[in-house]
Design a protein around this motif. Structure first.
Motif, PDB file in Angstrom:
ATOM      1  N   VAL A  42       0.835  -1.203   0.000  1.00 35.48           N
ATOM      2  CA  VAL A  42       0.000   0.000   0.000  1.00 35.48           C
ATOM      3  C   VAL A  42       0.870   1.253   0.000  1.00 35.48           C
ATOM      4  O   VAL A  42       0.592   2.210  -0.737  1.00 35.48           O
ATOM      5  N   TRP A  43       1.932   1.254   0.821  1.00 36.79           N
ATOM      6  CA  TRP A  43       2.815   2.426   0.829  1.00 36.79           C
ATOM      7  C   TRP A  43       3.544   2.561  -0.510  1.00 36.79           C
ATOM      8  O   TRP A  43       3.775   3.669  -0.995  1.00 36.79           O
ATOM      9  N   LEU A  45       2.302   1.750  -3.397  1.00 40.68           N
ATOM     10  CA  LEU A  45       1.324   2.313  -4.329  1.00 40.68           C
ATOM     11  C   LEU A  45       1.086   3.797  -4.067  1.00 40.68           C
ATOM     12  O   LEU A  45       1.012   4.602  -4.998  1.00 40.68           O
ATOM     13  N   VAL A  46       0.964   4.172  -2.788  1.00 38.53           N
ATOM     14  CA  VAL A  46       0.664   5.566  -2.451  1.00 38.53           C
ATOM     15  C   VAL A  46       1.878   6.463  -2.637  1.00 38.53           C
ATOM     16  O   VAL A  46       1.773   7.587  -3.148  1.00 38.53           O
ATOM     17  N   GLY A  50       1.865   4.613  -7.455  1.00 40.99           N
ATOM     18  CA  GLY A  50       0.509   5.049  -7.759  1.00 40.99           C
ATOM     19  C   GLY A  50       0.478   6.321  -8.580  1.00 40.99           C
ATOM     20  O   GLY A  50       1.368   7.174  -8.488  1.00 40.99           O
ATOM     21  N   ARG A  54      -4.215   7.014  -6.758  1.00 43.21           N
ATOM     22  CA  ARG A  54      -3.500   6.152  -5.810  1.00 43.21           C
ATOM     23  C   ARG A  54      -4.413   5.675  -4.682  1.00 43.21           C
ATOM     24  O   ARG A  54      -4.223   4.583  -4.154  1.00 43.21           O
ATOM     25  N   SER A  58      -4.806   1.680  -4.087  1.00 47.40           N
ATOM     26  CA  SER A  58      -4.464   1.049  -2.808  1.00 47.40           C
ATOM     27  C   SER A  58      -5.690   0.379  -2.196  1.00 47.40           C
ATOM     28  O   SER A  58      -5.589  -0.696  -1.592  1.00 47.40           O
ATOM     29  N   VAL A 270      -6.242   2.125   4.906  1.00 45.41           N
ATOM     30  CA  VAL A 270      -6.226   2.979   3.723  1.00 45.41           C
ATOM     31  C   VAL A 270      -5.957   4.421   4.116  1.00 45.41           C
ATOM     32  O   VAL A 270      -5.203   5.143   3.452  1.00 45.41           O
TER      33      VAL A 270
END
Length: 451
Positions: A42-43, A45-46, A50, A54, A58, A270
């Motif tokens: 997730v990090w 992607l963000v 992303g 993004r 995520s 998220v």
């Protein structure tokens, strides 16, 4: 240490029961690996991969990573009920490792395409969806009845330790070595967990060991029959997931309340990266710090939950109310200290709720129904996670992270009130047993009803 030594002088359960210690360590490794991959991806992607969407990307990743626990619940229940639990645990961990290690080599050789990241997340989540309920069901095979409470505390504290360790290492590894480093560490952890489980000794050889074999260990249903046996003492046919929940009406309502609460509480996974990037304007170190605060709070709650006075349902409603305030606070007062403190408090509430209710369910649910019950419990509580990830991820592309915090807090208020209402109507009938006594199956029913 002799059997007559005072309880206060006894070694911790994981040290005086080597088999439980190995399985507990394996649980810690698998859950930490799964959490590490989720938070790290997730990090990634963000903060790195992303684009303009993004938040949605995520959220979609987390949705994919949580679907197996819901979709595979009937399959998991059958697998856990029919096969040796040690085999199920070892195979689940080994398959996860066999997926992660080749993908790590692929990632080091070149860029890992986005579909591959989603596929790995799906595969690891599927293996974890088998591992977790199987381990919960296996607790009576690893410890004595008098140690079930302690084993439950260790088992639930593992989720806290995994969240603490995995959530801390995931973003840091992404900042240091990219996503390939995260996948490689995850694969190694899963393979080591498989070896630990394979070396543990379970008291029974098959998955059918959950049926009582000794009248002193049996659970007596309200009609006088022994749980898991027919009228003539022969094993009864396994009940479906629907039949299991139908026989536990009050527990079903409690689970539905917590499933609704999870729609807002799980959104924190998220919201945290989005809050770090959009409000705090910080790096993966801050994400790791926030994850550590959440994990540390949950860990403390896991070990102190048994000391919180009050009935489980009343305690649960109070904890949900506190969580509503804690999760909404960063939306009103932005800052590192506010976010860290709020997540620590929210984590403590999660730990308290987990210990009180899982220990209660271990006592209330008939032994023969435990494989199916814990699978359906995981499915019910996880059913809103995919929806939560998708909704809050999409909202994150249109609303600020502070607004998302306020939505989380406001959403928990009606759930806390609903659980408080159930607490006012509950009529507990908790069994009190001692070694050598016959345990009686208890049911929590609303006042005026019978179960």
């Amino acid at each position: 240490m002799s059997a007559t030594a005072p309880r206060g002088r006894r070694l911790p359960l994981v040290l005086r029961n080597p088999s439980f210690g190995r399985v507990w360590t394996a649980q810690l490794l698998t859950q930490a690996a799964g959490r590490m991959f989720q938070v790290g991806a997730v990090w990634w992607l963000v903060g790195f991969a992303g684009g303009e969407r993004r938040g949605l990307e995520s959220g979609l990743f987390l949705m994919v990573s949580t679907l197996p626990a819901v979709a595979l619940a009937p399959v998991v229940a059958r697998v856990v009920a029919r096969h040796a639990h040690r085999t199920v645990l070892a195979v689940a961990a080994a398959v996860a490792g066999a997926v992660a290690v080749p993908v790590a080599l692929w990632a080091y050789a070149g860029d890992l395409p986005m579909p591959a990241v989603y596929t790995v997340g799906l595969a690891l989540a599927a293996c974890q969806a088998v591992f977790d309920p199987c381990l919960t069901t296996s607790v009576p095979e690893l410890v004595e009845d008098t140690d079930i409470e302690a084993a439950t505390g260790f088992e639930l504290s593992t989720q806290s330790l995994a969240g603490l360790g995995g959530g801390l290492l995931g973003p840091l590894l992404v900042d240091a070595g990219g996503l390939p480093a995260v996948v490689a560490v995850c694969g190694t952890a899963y393979l080591l967990a498989a070896l630990l489980v394979a070396s543990a000794r379970f008291r029974h050889a098959t998955g059918t060991s959950d049926a009582p074999h000794d009248p002193q260990d049996a659970q007596v249903a309200p009609d006088g029959s022994i749980a898991g046996e027919g009228a003539h003492g022969t094993p009864s046919a396994p009940r479906t997931l629907r039949q299991i929940l139908a026989g536990l009406p009050f527990i079903r309502r409690v689970l539905l309340c917590f499933a609704a609460a999870n729609l807002f509480t799980t959104a924190v996974y998220v919201v945290m990266p989005l809050y770090t990037r959009g409000v705090l304007h910080s790096t993966g170190t801050t994400v790791a710090t926030l994850e550590a605060a959440l994990g540390a709070g949950t860990l403390v709650g896991s070990f102190t939950g048994a000391r919180v006075p009050g009935r489980p349902v009343a305690v649960g409603s109070a904890c949900l109310a506190v969580m509503a305030v804690a999760l909404g606070l960063p939306g009103l007062w932005a800052g590192h200290a506010t976010a860290i403190g709020a997540l620590a408090v929210a984590g403590w509430c999660v730990g308290v709720i987990g210990v009180r209710f899982v220990a209660l369910f271990q006592r209330l649910v008939p032994t023969a129904d435990k494989p199916g019950f814990f699978a359906v419990m995981q499915a019910l509580l996880g059913a809103t996670f995919p929806l939560s990830s998708l909704v809050f991820g999409a909202l994150g592309d249109h609303l600020g992270a502070r607004a998302l915090c306020l939505v989380q807090g406001a959403g928990l208020v009606p759930v806390a009130l609903a659980l408080w209402w159930l607490a006012g109507r509950a009529r507990p009938d908790t069994p009190r047993t001692s070694p050598g006594d016959t345990a009686t199956t208890a049911h929590l029913t609303p006042a005026g009803e019978t179960s």
